[in-house]
Each structure stands twice: as C-alpha cells, then as structure tokens.
Write an enzyme that holds these catalytic residues in place. Structure first.
Site, short mmCIF file in Angstrom:
data_model
loop_
_atom_site.label_atom_id
_atom_site.label_comp_id
_atom_site.label_asym_id
_atom_site.label_seq_id
_atom_site.Cartn_x
_atom_site.Cartn_y
_atom_site.Cartn_z
N ASN A 1 -1.32 -6.79 -2.36
CA ASN A 1 -1.47 -7.11 -0.93
C ASN A 1 -2.79 -7.87 -0.75
O ASN A 1 -3.85 -7.27 -0.79
CB ASN A 1 -1.48 -5.80 -0.14
CG ASN A 1 -1.81 -6.00 1.33
OD1 ASN A 1 -1.80 -7.12 1.84
ND2 ASN A 1 -2.10 -4.89 2.02
N TRP A 2 -2.68 -9.18 -0.56
CA TRP A 2 -3.89 -9.99 -0.45
C TRP A 2 -4.63 -9.73 0.85
O TRP A 2 -5.78 -10.13 1.01
CB TRP A 2 -3.55 -11.49 -0.50
CG TRP A 2 -2.98 -11.99 -1.79
CD1 TRP A 2 -2.55 -11.25 -2.86
CD2 TRP A 2 -2.72 -13.35 -2.13
NE1 TRP A 2 -2.05 -12.07 -3.84
CE2 TRP A 2 -2.14 -13.37 -3.42
CE3 TRP A 2 -2.92 -14.57 -1.46
CZ2 TRP A 2 -1.77 -14.56 -4.06
CZ3 TRP A 2 -2.54 -15.75 -2.09
CH2 TRP A 2 -1.98 -15.74 -3.38
N LYS A 3 -3.96 -9.15 1.82
CA LYS A 3 -4.52 -9.01 3.17
C LYS A 3 -4.94 -10.40 3.67
O LYS A 3 -4.29 -11.39 3.34
CB LYS A 3 -5.66 -8.01 3.20
CG LYS A 3 -5.28 -6.69 2.52
CD LYS A 3 -6.24 -5.59 2.80
CE LYS A 3 -5.84 -4.37 1.99
NZ LYS A 3 -6.62 -3.19 2.32
N HIS B 1 1.72 -0.74 7.15
CA HIS B 1 0.42 -0.58 6.47
C HIS B 1 -0.57 0.11 7.42
O HIS B 1 -0.53 -0.12 8.64
CB HIS B 1 -0.11 -1.95 6.04
CG HIS B 1 -1.28 -1.85 5.12
ND1 HIS B 1 -2.56 -1.64 5.58
CD2 HIS B 1 -1.37 -1.90 3.77
CE1 HIS B 1 -3.39 -1.56 4.55
NE2 HIS B 1 -2.69 -1.73 3.44
N GLU C 1 -3.52 -0.48 8.11
CA GLU C 1 -4.30 -1.40 8.95
C GLU C 1 -3.48 -1.86 10.15
O GLU C 1 -4.02 -2.09 11.24
CB GLU C 1 -4.82 -2.57 8.10
CG GLU C 1 -5.94 -2.10 7.17
CD GLU C 1 -6.05 -2.86 5.87
OE1 GLU C 1 -5.52 -3.97 5.74
OE2 GLU C 1 -6.69 -2.31 4.94
N GLU D 1 -0.14 5.74 0.75
CA GLU D 1 -1.49 5.19 0.77
C GLU D 1 -2.38 6.07 1.64
O GLU D 1 -2.43 5.89 2.87
CB GLU D 1 -1.48 3.77 1.34
CG GLU D 1 -0.64 2.80 0.52
CD GLU D 1 -1.15 1.38 0.67
OE1 GLU D 1 -1.51 0.79 -0.34
OE2 GLU D 1 -1.23 0.88 1.80
N GLY E 1 -9.47 0.68 0.21
CA GLY E 1 -10.64 -0.19 0.29
C GLY E 1 -11.97 0.55 0.26
O GLY E 1 -13.00 -0.02 0.57
N SER F 1 -7.35 2.00 -3.61
CA SER F 1 -8.37 1.75 -4.63
C SER F 1 -7.83 1.86 -6.06
O SER F 1 -8.50 2.39 -6.95
CB SER F 1 -9.58 2.67 -4.41
OG SER F 1 -10.17 2.41 -3.15
N GLY G 1 -4.67 -3.50 -3.29
CA GLY G 1 -5.36 -4.39 -2.35
C GLY G 1 -6.44 -5.18 -3.06
O GLY G 1 -6.18 -6.19 -3.71
N GLY G 2 -7.66 -4.69 -2.99
CA GLY G 2 -8.81 -5.42 -3.52
C GLY G 2 -8.64 -5.93 -4.95
O GLY G 2 -9.00 -7.08 -5.26
#
Ligand code: PEP
Length: 258
Positions: free
Chosen positions: A10-12, A97, A99, A169, A175, A215, A236-237
C-alpha cells in the site's frame, strides 16, 4: 486447505511517477512468472495506476487501488468508482483501511456498500479491520473486530467471499514501527477465522486469506507469515523501496510448501 499467501503493498500517498514506475519495473523483473505460493499486489495512488500497470505488464504482479466509491457513477465529485478501477486494469482494491476510517470518518456501513460495489465490478477486496491501542488495552480487540467484520461485510453472502481477503491491521502498529507479536497476530487471525466460520461456514473460513499489516519489515515478515492463520502481509512503509519489499516477498516464497 493450503491458502496461497499474498504480499500486498500500500503506497498510500507516496512516490511520484518516476519512482513508482521504477519500483514496479524492478518488482516485475523479479516476479516474471506467477509463483504458486505467493501472490504479489501493488496499490499505487490513483494517478499512477496507469504507469504502474504498464510497468507491471507481462509480470505476475497484480494491480490494486487504495479506495473506491460506494456509488457506481454520477455526480460524486472527487470519487472514483470500482468499475473505473477495473477498467484501468485493477484487480484489487483496499477498503476500510484505518486511515480511511479514522481520518476520513468512514463507517462500517459505508465500507459495506463499497465492498458490495467493488465485488460487483469484479474487483477483489482487501478489507482492513483492526483495533486502536486503547481498545487493545481495555481488552476490546475481539469485540472491535467482530463489529467491524459484521458491519463491513453486511449483506455480503458466502458466495462472494472468494474475492475477499481480510487484512488484520492493529491501528497501533501501522506506521509506528511497533509490530504485533507473532502470538498477538495469530490470536487475532484465529479469532477472525472463527468469526468467518460462525457468520458463513467452515469452508469459507478455511479458504479466506487473512493478511497481517502493521510495520511489517524484512526482519519480521517471515515469523509473522509462519503463523498458521497468517496468510501474508499488507505492507505500508516497507513497500516503497524494492530493497525492503522484495525480501518480504522472498520471505513468503518457500513457506507453506510454495
Ligand atoms: C498499512 O498502512 O496498511 C500498513 C500496514 O502500514 P505500515 O506497514 O507502514 O505499518
């Protein structure tokens, strides 16, 4: 039943056109043929779906988006429909998600309508659920997961679950560099699988993939994915650099007899 692992990135709201293209080209060169044990998905921002799709063409890496509308078409400024995503080559969409839930106020009821539209458009859905830190600390994790699952899958019958992948998640792990322990992850995943068995049936529960997200890094990916009810990772990251993402894909290869 052996469930195929999935590693999804997930590049966000990160990377630009050139960096995204380079990342996809690098990934494509490492994932030319489909791997029987691992499905790889990348989810760029909307404007880069086309360039990502081109860079991934001819590879086994699949394309996903990070959100889609609960509406099919019409006067909904700023929205992107699931049908549009399918039209530009997406096979997947991330829905629910944390977010989207916390920053944009998405409710389970809204998410369920998005799930319905995405499935109707032929997309696979990566449905995210997970508890806040305060909820974990007050022993509400399972109740929160139950509520999110019931709400987000309201009206979705068993025949449609084969296109749904759940992503557990824990919000406190997204993150933050904090990761659920392997025991915490396995326990939540097992609970989710039992929820699926109770709401649907044992066949659906055994067939549905449940990814862990929060993470995930090259250093912890293997131990998490070795858990019997952890069927891969939503990253993610660590999906933004080939040198981080590929080792996670590699960690999945070789597990479960793949
Ligand atoms: C995510 O946003 O889905 C996620 C898991 O992020 P990170 O890996 O950065 O925690």
């Amino acid at each position: 039943m052996t469930r195929q692992l999935m590693v999804a990135g997930n590049w966000k709201m990160n990377l630009d056109r050139n960096a995204g293209r380079a990342l996809c080209a690098g990934l494509a060169s490492q994932c030319r043929a489909a791997h029987p044990g691992v499905q790889v998905v990348v989810c760029p921002p909307f404007p880069y779906l086309g360039v990502a799709g081109e860079a991934l063409a001819g590879s086994a890496v699949e394309l996903g988006a990070q959100n889609s509308s609960n509406e099919v078409s019409g006067a909904f400024t700023g929205e992107v429909s699931a049908g549009m995503l399918a039209d530009v080559g997406c096979q997947w969409v991330i829905l629910g998600h944390s977010e989207r839930r916390t920053i944009f106020g998405e409710t389970d009821e809204l998410i369920s309508r998005k799930v319905d539209k995405a499935l109707a458009a032929g997309l696979g859905v990566l449905l995210c659920v997970g508890e806040l830190l305060a909820e974990r600390q007050s022993n509400q994790t399972e109740a929160v997961l139950d509520r999110q699952m019931a709400g987000s899958l309201a009206g979705i019958d068993a025949s449609r679950l084969n296109k749904v992948v759940i992503a557990y998640e824990p919000v406190w792990a997204i993150g933050t560099g904090l990761t659920a322990s392997t025991e915490q992850a396995q326990s939540a995943h097992k609970h989710l699988r039992e929820w699926l068995a109770a709401r649907y049936n044992r066949t659906v529960a055994d067939a549905t993939r449940i990814l862990y997200g929060g993470s995930v890094k090259p250093q912890n990916a293997r131990a998490l994915m070795e858990q019997p009810d952890v069927d891969g990772a939503l990253v993610g990251g660590a999906c933004l650099k080939l040198d981080d993402f590929l080792p996670i894909v590699e960690a999945a290869r070789g597990l479960r007899g793949a």
